[in-house]
Design a protein around this motif. Structure first.
Motif, mmCIF file in Angstrom:
data_model
loop_
_atom_site.group_PDB
_atom_site.id
_atom_site.type_symbol
_atom_site.label_atom_id
_atom_site.label_comp_id
_atom_site.label_asym_id
_atom_site.label_seq_id
_atom_site.Cartn_x
_atom_site.Cartn_y
_atom_site.Cartn_z
ATOM 1 N N ARG A 221 73.123 -41.329 2.013
ATOM 2 C CA ARG A 221 74.505 -41.764 1.800
ATOM 3 C C ARG A 221 75.516 -40.650 2.031
ATOM 4 N N ARG A 222 75.065 -39.410 2.052
ATOM 5 C CA ARG A 222 75.997 -38.288 2.180
ATOM 6 C C ARG A 222 76.464 -38.063 3.609
ATOM 7 N N VAL A 223 75.799 -38.678 4.575
ATOM 8 C CA VAL A 223 76.149 -38.465 5.981
ATOM 9 C C VAL A 223 76.387 -39.820 6.640
ATOM 10 N N PRO A 224 77.150 -39.860 7.732
ATOM 11 C CA PRO A 224 77.380 -41.130 8.434
ATOM 12 C C PRO A 224 76.129 -41.621 9.150
ATOM 13 N N TRP A 225 76.073 -42.958 9.330
ATOM 14 C CA TRP A 225 74.970 -43.583 10.049
ATOM 15 C C TRP A 225 75.514 -44.264 11.301
ATOM 16 N N VAL A 226 74.846 -44.041 12.407
ATOM 17 C CA VAL A 226 75.056 -44.836 13.610
ATOM 18 C C VAL A 226 73.822 -45.713 13.769
ATOM 19 N N LEU A 227 74.030 -47.013 13.694
ATOM 20 C CA LEU A 227 72.925 -47.963 13.764
ATOM 21 C C LEU A 227 72.831 -48.484 15.198
ATOM 22 N N HIS A 228 71.799 -48.065 15.931
ATOM 23 C CA HIS A 228 71.654 -48.445 17.341
ATOM 24 C C HIS A 228 70.869 -49.735 17.413
ATOM 25 N N TRP A 229 71.551 -50.820 17.759
ATOM 26 C CA TRP A 229 70.974 -52.164 17.716
ATOM 27 C C TRP A 229 70.351 -52.486 19.068
#
Length: 382
Positions: free
Chosen positions: A112-120
């Motif tokens: 949760r401390r870092v951003p997520w890029v969710l590659h769909w």
């Protein structure tokens, strides 16, 4: 930036997504980023491994005790993820899905401390013909929905897929579109020989029902002046071989199995036409199309509604036919067999499009723009 990719597998494990992740990671290293990947070892490998590949990417492979409905069984994944978060200290998580192990992120305070890029990369086919997959999807969907909601951005590989995907449509404002890409071709080796004379057709992919290879065999039976080299492995091999026998195509079809990169590149260069006869949106993009375009080859592809295939295989570089229509596929093959000029025009156009739109450097730069945006927004939100 310190980027941690979370994926299912990684080369030398075969697969289009695996190859893309490795090529993107290499391009990011060349651009000056620190890059690591947490993936599963090939099924049956019970010992964790850690290596730095030739491109400088740290690859951490977690033991995998087999697969259940294509999902790696890896109960130790969360432990390795926590350890890598402490050791590598990423600025951003690039999460490639479908990947059941990614659901562990929902319970991780570190994540949760870092951003997520969710590659769909693809939807899970809720209407799959596999009963177990269809029955299991309602449970999977609950975690899938939470993963999309938690991610800072979801990256789709084409506008068509983003618009057709039910999970992504609900979050359209947080969806970015970045196509897949690949780098320069490897040095060619020696391709297997085509089994017959005439137009040399090539098809490449996992031997699975949705690839439509049986439809291609039926089409080929109506085009006597063509032969097919079919590259790939999978549990559909026996059924395809039986179809070859039933249609009397033994002298014009060769099932070559898996080829290494050098031999595969030689096959692309030697073919006259590349065929992608896939049946449905399980074919979300078609990395093999980029390989054919890079080699300057014309394409015959299924025009699958809601898939990125129709974007990559456009009217300037491909002939498109309705999925599952063997007659239309045969007509398209005959059209290309009769016109070397058309083959040359489509192949040249495809090569130029790959250079302009799908080179991995351009794709990596587009991904960097997504990263900058989500990191800025995450910092502001924090």
């Amino acid at each position: 930036m310190r980027i941690l990719h979370l994926g299912k597998f990684y080369p030398p494990h075969a697969g289009g997504i695996e190859r893309f992740v490795a090529e993107l990671a290499a391009a990011q290293r060349s651009a000056g980023h620190a890059v690591a990947a947490l993936v599963h070892a090939s099924p049956g490998v019970a010992t964790p491994t850690r290596r730095v590949d030739a491109d400088g990417v740290e690859v951490h492979a977690v033991p995998c005790h087999g697969q259940l409905l294509f999902a790696p069984v890896s109960p130790g994944w969360a432990v390795h993820f926590r350890r890598l978060m402490d050791e590598f200290r990423p600025d951003l998580l690039h999460v490639h899905v479908p990947n059941v192990s990614a659901f562990w992120l929902l319970a991780s305070r570190r994540a949760r401390r870092v951003p997520w890029v969710l590659h769909w990369h693809a939807d899970i086919p809720a209407d799959s013909g596999q009963i177990a997959l269809r029955l299991g999807y309602p449970l999977y969907r609950q975690f899938e929905r939470r993963l999309v909601e938690r991610a800072d951005v979801a990256v789709a590989t084409s506008h068509a897929y983003a618009q057709a995907s039910v999970p992504l449509r609900s979050h359209a404002r947080r969806v970015a579109v970045v196509p897949l890409g690949m780098g320069d071709a490897p040095a060619p080796g020696i391709a297997p020989a085509w089994p017959g004379a005439g137009l040399r057709l090539l098809a490449v992919g996992r031997l699975s029902y949705y690839k439509g290879f049986e439809i291609l065999l039926r089409a080929l039976s109506d085009v006597p002046d063509a032969s097919l080299l079919l590259v790939g492995a999978g549990d559909g091999a026996a059924g395809l071989q039986a179809t070859v026998q039933a249609l009397g195509l033994q002298a014009r079809v060769r099932l070559a199995g898996h080829l290494d990169d050098a031999a595969l590149e030689a096959a692309y260069r030697a073919c006259d036409v590349f065929c992608l006869p896939s049946l449905d949106r399980a074919e979300a993009f078609g990395m093999v199309l980029l390989e054919a375009m890079r080699a300057g080859k014309p394409i015959v592809a299924s025009d699958i509604p809601g898939s990125g295939v129709g974007t990559v295989a456009g009217p300037d570089n491909a002939l498109r036919v309705a999925p599952g229509d063997a007659g239309a596929l045969a007509d398209a093959i005959r059209t290309l067999a009769e016109s070397a000029a058309l083959r040359e025009r489509l192949g040249t156009s495809g090569r130029l499009r790959w250079e302009r739109e799908y080179r991995i450097g351009a794709v990596s730069a587009a991904m960097d723009a997504v990263y900058r945006s989500v990191c800025s927004g995450h910092a502001t939100a924090g």
